[in-house]
Design an enzyme around this catalytic site. Structure first.
Site, PDB file in Angstrom:
ATOM      1  N   ARG A  94      -0.049 -14.635   0.887  1.00 45.29           N
ATOM      2  CA  ARG A  94       0.157 -13.998   2.192  1.00 45.29           C
ATOM      3  C   ARG A  94       0.135 -15.080   3.265  1.00 45.29           C
ATOM      4  NH1 ARG A  94      -3.691 -11.372   6.216  1.00 45.29           N
ATOM      5  NH2 ARG A  94      -2.208 -10.431   7.655  1.00 45.29           N
ATOM      6  N   HIS A 138       0.952 -12.814  13.482  1.00 52.95           N
ATOM      7  CA  HIS A 138      -0.471 -13.133  13.322  1.00 52.95           C
ATOM      8  C   HIS A 138      -0.897 -13.858  14.612  1.00 52.95           C
ATOM      9  CE1 HIS A 138      -3.744 -13.505  10.071  1.00 52.95           C
ATOM     10  NE2 HIS A 138      -4.309 -13.922  11.191  1.00 52.95           N
ATOM     11  N   GLU A 183      -3.879  -7.154  12.504  1.00 52.89           N
ATOM     12  CA  GLU A 183      -5.031  -6.787  13.315  1.00 52.89           C
ATOM     13  C   GLU A 183      -4.716  -6.558  14.798  1.00 52.89           C
ATOM     14  OE1 GLU A 183      -8.215  -9.571  12.669  1.00 52.89           O
ATOM     15  OE2 GLU A 183      -8.359  -9.086  10.542  1.00 52.89           O
ATOM     16  N   ASN A 309      -8.068  -5.679   6.347  1.00 49.79           N
ATOM     17  CA  ASN A 309      -8.875  -6.891   6.395  1.00 49.79           C
ATOM     18  C   ASN A 309     -10.323  -6.474   6.573  1.00 49.79           C
ATOM     19  OD1 ASN A 309      -6.420  -8.156   6.339  1.00 49.79           O
ATOM     20  ND2 ASN A 309      -6.506  -8.913   8.450  1.00 49.79           N
ATOM     21  N   TYR A 311     -14.418  -7.701   6.424  1.00 52.97           N
ATOM     22  CA  TYR A 311     -15.420  -8.772   6.382  1.00 52.97           C
ATOM     23  C   TYR A 311     -16.850  -8.239   6.345  1.00 52.97           C
ATOM     24  CZ  TYR A 311     -11.616 -11.941   7.015  1.00 52.97           C
ATOM     25  OH  TYR A 311     -10.452 -12.629   6.788  1.00 52.97           O
ATOM     26  N   GLU A 364      -7.168  -9.320   3.560  1.00 51.09           N
ATOM     27  CA  GLU A 364      -8.088 -10.429   3.874  1.00 51.09           C
ATOM     28  C   GLU A 364      -9.489  -9.993   3.493  1.00 51.09           C
ATOM     29  OE1 GLU A 364      -8.157 -11.979   7.887  1.00 51.09           O
ATOM     30  OE2 GLU A 364      -5.963 -11.957   8.000  1.00 51.09           O
TER      31      GLU A 364
END
Ligand code: FCB
Length: 465
Positions: A94, A138, A183, A309, A311, A364
């Protein structure tokens, strides 16, 4: 070794928790990066400036006063980097296209040198058997578009469609997947409300309008690219975190629900239900975005996938987010809690709330840890290896609950420019020595490789059996 050799038992895997889970044969394993964070070559071969080039030049906004001028020199070292990816045994890479590299002012003339760079990059992936997963935005918007209002100006949605179609015409026949935005919450919130990211605007009303324009441009670009009848699947990438109430009190639950609304439902409701969530509209009040008649239908067009994504989680009380340091959980170098269960909870919540989201990817996931290169020339990042092990296992748990997962990509292939944190935070499974540009796979890269190779061989065995 023949491809049908039985694989070693889960217990001996480098990622033992993950290896104990079941992943489907067509599950895509990958690694991820983005253009601004690794390419460097900020003004090479006709590239125009992006808002991040401009932002980094403001004093005090980047922790180590660095910028993306050189970064990982991926623009020069792309072949070595593709070889590295190939050596990890993964299926997919990616990456993102830098809009101002291919269209320096964000409209009109294309920069052939920039297009040629991405074409050889994609061809290089295909030559190595890697599936290209392309992201269009991005965050590195051409500065020339910011000069006329950027994402706050509705005109940028038209510019984005032109850019998307240009890239799709050139590369859409070769890539496996195209995501419109990465995002959008970050662009709107961190770029336009808190102002800690480019373009550094601090205005809640503009931020809300930006989020609407990002969603609108997504829908318009999907429709325009769809008309090209590409084989690539089309979608969007969103950052999400499950928001847990700190206690069972009504006040905490309401606060957590609103945070979930601002982060997840604000983007997912328009994409899958064609409306903004009422509680967030009420919260925004006069700052709610201006929406033209017909916009919501343009946003709610079918997409092939949602990239997620992940985290960490959010723990919310009526007084705001609970301080991470009080939870007792392990924290990464970003100060984020390590909480793999949150990934399972999040994925399951998406299946429950948005049955229209037919395919999900973790686009991600990873952790910043400060592990240095040891005397033996290796990086013993047991913390990152454990992070990957438990989070991949969390994806396995979501699969077991019927979540339609298509793949998982580690953030990130390389240590790189971590936005406002500069080069101080290292997310790579490959260490980068910025003085020499030497790449050293960390122990986590070797573990991920072992795991993926085992998965791929299991896949082959299954096909032959
Ligand atoms: C995400 C970004 C990515 C990287 C990781 C750590 O928000 O998409 O570029 O910075 O966080």
């Amino acid at each position: 070794m023949s491809s049908s050799t039985p694989v070693s038992s889960a217990a001996s895997s480098a990622l033992p928790t993950a290896a104990a889970k079941d992943f489907p044969a067509d599950f895509v394993w990958g690694v991820a990066t983005s253009a601004f964070q690794i390419e460097g070559a900020h003004d090479a071969d006709g590239k125009g400036p992006s808002i991040w080039d401009t932002f980094c030049r403001q004093p005090g906004v980047i922790a180590d006063a660095s910028n993306g001028d050189v970064a990982c020199e991926h623009y020069q070292r792309w072949e070595e980097d593709l070889d590295l990816i190939k050596s990890l045994g993964v299926d997919a890479y990616r990456f993102s296209v830098s809009w101002p590299r291919v269209q320096p002012t964000g409209q009109g003339d294309w920069n052939e040198a920039g297009l040629a760079f991405y074409e050889k990059l994609v061809d290089g992936m295909l030559a190595r058997g890697l599936k290209p997963y392309l992201t269009l935005n991005h965050w590195d918007l051409p500065q020339a578009l910011q000069d006329i209002g950027g994402w706050g100006n509705r005109v940028t949605t038209e510019r984005f469609v032109e850019y998307a179609v240009g890239i799709a015409k050139r590369l859409g026949g070769k890539v496996a997947s195209i995501a419109t935005h990465n995002e959008p919450w970050v662009v709107a919130q961190l770029g336009h409300e808190s102002g800690v990211f480019a373009p550094g605007i601090k205005d809640r009303r503009i931020a809300a309008q930006v989020s609407h324009h990002l969603l609108l441009s997504h829908g318009l670009a999907i429709t325009a690219m769809r008309a090209l009848k590409l084989k690539a699947s089309l979608g969007i990438v969103l950052n999400m975190a499950p928001m847990y109430p700190a206690t069972d009190s009504d006040a905490d639950r309401t606060a957590a629900r609103l945070e979930d609304g601002k982060l997840r439902r604000w983007y997912m409701d328009p994409l899958f239900e064609g409306r903004y969530p009422q509680d967030v509209l009420d919260y925004l009040g006069h700052d709610a975005p201006y929406v033209e008649a017909g916009d919501m239908a343009k946003i709610q067009v079918p997409i092939d996938f949602v990239g997620i994504n992940y985290y960490s989680r959010g723990m919310i009380s009526a007084n705001g987010p609970v301080d991470n340091k009080t939870s007792g959980l392990e924290l990464t170098d970003m100060g984020w809690e390590v909480y793999p269960q949150g990934l399972t909870d999040l994925l399951v919540s998406i299946k429950r709330d948005y049955p229209g989201a037919k395919r999900l990817y973790v686009t991600e996931n990873g952790g910043a840890f400060p592990d240095p290169v040891g005397a033996d020339g290796r990086v013993h990042d047991a913390d990152r290896t454990r992070y990957l092990d438990t989070h991949i296992a969390a994806v396995g748990d979501a699969l077991a609950q019927g979540v339609p997962m298509g793949g998982y990509m580690v953030w990130s292939l390389l240590d790189n420019f971590e936005w406002a944190s500069g080069y101080a935070k290292r997310f790579g499974i490959v260490h980068v020595d910025y003085a020499t540009q030497r790449r050293t796979p960390k122990d986590s890269a070797l573990a991920y490789k072992d795991f993926v190779v085992q998965q791929v061989s299991q896949r082959r065995t299954a096909r032959q059996g």
